[in-house]
Design a protein around this motif. Structure first.
Motif, PDB file in Angstrom:
ATOM      1  N   ARG A  44      21.173  52.411 -17.104  1.00 46.07           N
ATOM      2  CA  ARG A  44      21.565  53.184 -15.919  1.00 46.07           C
ATOM      3  C   ARG A  44      23.068  53.074 -15.707  1.00 46.07           C
ATOM      4  NH1 ARG A  44      17.091  52.716 -11.141  1.00 46.07           N
ATOM      5  NH2 ARG A  44      15.256  53.007 -12.436  1.00 46.07           N
ATOM      6  N   ILE A  45      23.594  51.885 -15.911  1.00 42.13           N
ATOM      7  CA  ILE A  45      25.049  51.693 -15.810  1.00 42.13           C
ATOM      8  C   ILE A  45      25.744  52.511 -16.900  1.00 42.13           C
ATOM      9  CG2 ILE A  45      26.915  50.000 -16.070  1.00 42.13           C
ATOM     10  CD1 ILE A  45      24.914  47.961 -14.746  1.00 42.13           C
ATOM     11  N   GLY A  46      25.178  52.509 -18.100  1.00 43.57           N
ATOM     12  CA  GLY A  46      25.721  53.324 -19.190  1.00 43.57           C
ATOM     13  C   GLY A  46      25.749  54.800 -18.831  1.00 43.57           C
ATOM     14  N   SER A  47      24.721  55.267 -18.138  1.00 39.45           N
ATOM     15  CA  SER A  47      24.693  56.669 -17.708  1.00 39.45           C
ATOM     16  C   SER A  47      25.818  56.955 -16.721  1.00 39.45           C
ATOM     17  CB  SER A  47      23.336  57.000 -17.074  1.00 39.45           C
ATOM     18  OG  SER A  47      22.345  57.101 -18.071  1.00 39.45           O
ATOM     19  N   LEU A  48      26.078  56.024 -15.817  1.00 39.22           N
ATOM     20  CA  LEU A  48      27.183  56.210 -14.868  1.00 39.22           C
ATOM     21  C   LEU A  48      28.528  56.213 -15.588  1.00 39.22           C
ATOM     22  CD1 LEU A  48      25.943  53.994 -11.899  1.00 39.22           C
ATOM     23  CD2 LEU A  48      25.960  56.499 -12.032  1.00 39.22           C
ATOM     24  N   VAL A  49      28.680  55.334 -16.557  1.00 36.70           N
ATOM     25  CA  VAL A  49      29.916  55.302 -17.349  1.00 36.70           C
ATOM     26  C   VAL A  49      30.079  56.631 -18.102  1.00 36.70           C
ATOM     27  CG1 VAL A  49      31.064  54.185 -19.316  1.00 36.70           C
ATOM     28  CG2 VAL A  49      29.993  52.786 -17.527  1.00 36.70           C
ATOM     29  N   SER A  50      28.980  57.184 -18.590  1.00 40.13           N
ATOM     30  CA  SER A  50      29.033  58.471 -19.294  1.00 40.13           C
ATOM     31  C   SER A  50      29.610  59.564 -18.404  1.00 40.13           C
ATOM     32  CB  SER A  50      27.637  58.885 -19.762  1.00 40.13           C
ATOM     33  OG  SER A  50      27.175  58.008 -20.747  1.00 40.13           O
ATOM     34  N   ILE A  51      29.244  59.557 -17.146  1.00 45.21           N
ATOM     35  CA  ILE A  51      29.756  60.565 -16.216  1.00 45.21           C
ATOM     36  C   ILE A  51      31.275  60.466 -16.104  1.00 45.21           C
ATOM     37  CG2 ILE A  51      29.750  61.335 -13.804  1.00 45.21           C
ATOM     38  CD1 ILE A  51      26.778  60.363 -13.712  1.00 45.21           C
ATOM     39  N   VAL A  52      31.775  59.250 -16.021  1.00 45.39           N
ATOM     40  CA  VAL A  52      33.228  59.044 -15.944  1.00 45.39           C
ATOM     41  C   VAL A  52      33.901  59.529 -17.230  1.00 45.39           C
ATOM     42  CG1 VAL A  52      35.053  57.295 -15.737  1.00 45.39           C
ATOM     43  CG2 VAL A  52      32.987  57.127 -14.318  1.00 45.39           C
ATOM     44  N   ILE A  53      33.280  59.237 -18.365  1.00 48.97           N
ATOM     45  CA  ILE A  53      33.826  59.694 -19.645  1.00 48.97           C
ATOM     46  C   ILE A  53      33.838  61.221 -19.703  1.00 48.97           C
ATOM     47  CG2 ILE A  53      33.386  59.770 -22.142  1.00 48.97           C
ATOM     48  CD1 ILE A  53      32.377  56.835 -21.846  1.00 48.97           C
ATOM     49  N   TYR A  54      32.761  61.847 -19.250  1.00 50.17           N
ATOM     50  CA  TYR A  54      32.709  63.318 -19.240  1.00 50.17           C
ATOM     51  C   TYR A  54      33.856  63.886 -18.401  1.00 50.17           C
ATOM     52  CZ  TYR A  54      27.816  62.742 -20.817  1.00 50.17           C
ATOM     53  OH  TYR A  54      26.669  62.405 -21.483  1.00 50.17           O
ATOM     54  N   ALA A  55      34.113  63.279 -17.253  1.00 51.52           N
ATOM     55  CA  ALA A  55      35.204  63.759 -16.393  1.00 51.52           C
ATOM     56  C   ALA A  55      36.548  63.638 -17.116  1.00 51.52           C
ATOM     57  CB  ALA A  55      35.222  62.988 -15.077  1.00 51.52           C
ATOM     58  N   GLY A  56      36.749  62.538 -17.815  1.00 50.35           N
ATOM     59  CA  GLY A  56      37.984  62.363 -18.578  1.00 50.35           C
ATOM     60  C   GLY A  56      38.124  63.399 -19.681  1.00 50.35           C
ATOM     61  N   ILE A  57      37.016  63.711 -20.342  1.00 50.65           N
ATOM     62  CA  ILE A  57      37.039  64.726 -21.402  1.00 50.65           C
ATOM     63  C   ILE A  57      37.412  66.088 -20.827  1.00 50.65           C
ATOM     64  CG2 ILE A  57      35.603  66.005 -23.043  1.00 50.65           C
ATOM     65  CD1 ILE A  57      34.082  63.315 -23.516  1.00 50.65           C
ATOM     66  N   VAL A  58      36.859  66.418 -19.673  1.00 48.54           N
ATOM     67  CA  VAL A  58      37.174  67.695 -19.033  1.00 48.54           C
ATOM     68  C   VAL A  58      38.665  67.769 -18.694  1.00 48.54           C
ATOM     69  CG1 VAL A  58      36.830  69.066 -16.935  1.00 48.54           C
ATOM     70  CG2 VAL A  58      34.854  68.169 -18.185  1.00 48.54           C
ATOM     71  N   LEU A  59      39.215  66.711 -18.114  1.00 54.55           N
ATOM     72  CA  LEU A  59      40.652  66.697 -17.797  1.00 54.55           C
ATOM     73  C   LEU A  59      41.483  66.871 -19.064  1.00 54.55           C
ATOM     74  CD1 LEU A  59      40.909  63.875 -15.106  1.00 54.55           C
ATOM     75  CD2 LEU A  59      41.233  66.329 -14.784  1.00 54.55           C
ATOM     76  N   LEU A  60      41.098  66.163 -20.111  1.00 54.78           N
ATOM     77  CA  LEU A  60      41.815  66.261 -21.381  1.00 54.78           C
ATOM     78  C   LEU A  60      41.753  67.680 -21.945  1.00 54.78           C
ATOM     79  CD1 LEU A  60      43.272  64.028 -22.964  1.00 54.78           C
ATOM     80  CD2 LEU A  60      41.179  63.719 -24.272  1.00 54.78           C
ATOM     81  N   ALA A  61      40.574  68.293 -21.887  1.00 49.82           N
ATOM     82  CA  ALA A  61      40.408  69.656 -22.419  1.00 49.82           C
ATOM     83  C   ALA A  61      41.265  70.653 -21.650  1.00 49.82           C
ATOM     84  CB  ALA A  61      38.931  70.064 -22.361  1.00 49.82           C
ATOM     85  N   PHE A  62      41.251  70.567 -20.323  1.00 49.77           N
ATOM     86  CA  PHE A  62      42.046  71.513 -19.542  1.00 49.77           C
ATOM     87  C   PHE A  62      43.538  71.258 -19.702  1.00 49.77           C
ATOM     88  CE2 PHE A  62      38.060  72.666 -17.474  1.00 49.77           C
ATOM     89  CZ  PHE A  62      38.213  74.045 -17.436  1.00 49.77           C
ATOM     90  N   ASP A  63      43.917  70.001 -19.928  1.00 52.45           N
ATOM     91  CA  ASP A  63      45.318  69.716 -20.219  1.00 52.45           C
ATOM     92  C   ASP A  63      45.694  70.315 -21.576  1.00 52.45           C
ATOM     93  OD1 ASP A  63      47.638  67.674 -19.215  1.00 52.45           O
ATOM     94  OD2 ASP A  63      47.587  67.827 -21.404  1.00 52.45           O
ATOM     95  N   ARG A  64      44.819  70.177 -22.544  1.00 56.35           N
ATOM     96  CA  ARG A  64      45.105  70.680 -23.900  1.00 56.35           C
ATOM     97  C   ARG A  64      45.268  72.197 -23.928  1.00 56.35           C
ATOM     98  NH1 ARG A  64      47.528  71.387 -28.029  1.00 56.35           N
ATOM     99  NH2 ARG A  64      46.533  71.597 -30.049  1.00 56.35           N
ATOM    100  N   VAL A  65      44.466  72.912 -23.127  1.00 61.43           N
ATOM    101  CA  VAL A  65      44.585  74.380 -23.122  1.00 61.43           C
ATOM    102  C   VAL A  65      45.683  74.865 -22.181  1.00 61.43           C
ATOM    103  CG1 VAL A  65      42.179  74.718 -23.808  1.00 61.43           C
ATOM    104  CG2 VAL A  65      42.781  74.796 -21.373  1.00 61.43           C
ATOM    105  N   GLY A  66      46.354  73.931 -21.506  1.00 64.86           N
ATOM    106  CA  GLY A  66      47.487  74.292 -20.663  1.00 64.86           C
ATOM    107  C   GLY A  66      47.141  74.704 -19.247  1.00 64.86           C
TER     108      GLY A  66
END
Length: 123
Positions: A44-66
């Motif tokens: 369950r803790i791993g699932s919560l950590v996954s959510i944080v990782i997903y948010a970081g990936i989204v920020l990275l993707a939107f930064d990459r596309v400008g």
């Protein structure tokens, strides 16, 4: 921009799924190897950590596309390649899961995420 939006939609759906798992929903056969109907505390803790990782990936993707500028360009460039590698590794991991529901559901999802992250990484 469209690949980043599609990536975000998929990750948002996965975040809702992970949150449900973290809150004790009996859908564990679709995640974490499918060995638990209701996840134990550590997963369950791993699932919560996954959510944080997903948010970081989204920020990275939107930064990459400008669309946003939150990290230096080199960080978003290298970061998206790391994300791509992460998703590529997830393909066989999900494909060999002992859980048939996880194999059939998550393998195509992570494949789509890998393709989208590759498109974003290529710029």
């Amino acid at each position: 921009m469209l690949p980043a939006i599609l990536l975000t939609v998929i990750l948002a759906a996965l975040a809702v799924f992970q949150l449900a798992l973290a809150l004790g929903a009996p859908i564990g056969r679709f995640a974490w190897g499918g060995q638990h109907r209701v996840l134990p505390t550590r997963l369950r803790i791993g699932s919560l950590v996954s959510i944080v990782i997903y948010a970081g990936i989204v920020l990275l993707a939107f930064d990459r596309v400008g669309a946003i500028d939150v990290v230096p360009d080199v960080v978003s460039q290298v970061g998206m390649w790391v994300v791509f590698g992460y998703f590529v590794l997830g393909i066989p991991m999900n494909a060999i899961s002992r859980s048939r529901p996880e194999r059939l559901t998550m393998t195509p999802v992570v494949t789509a995420l890998a393709v989208l992250s590759l498109i974003i990484a290529l710029g």
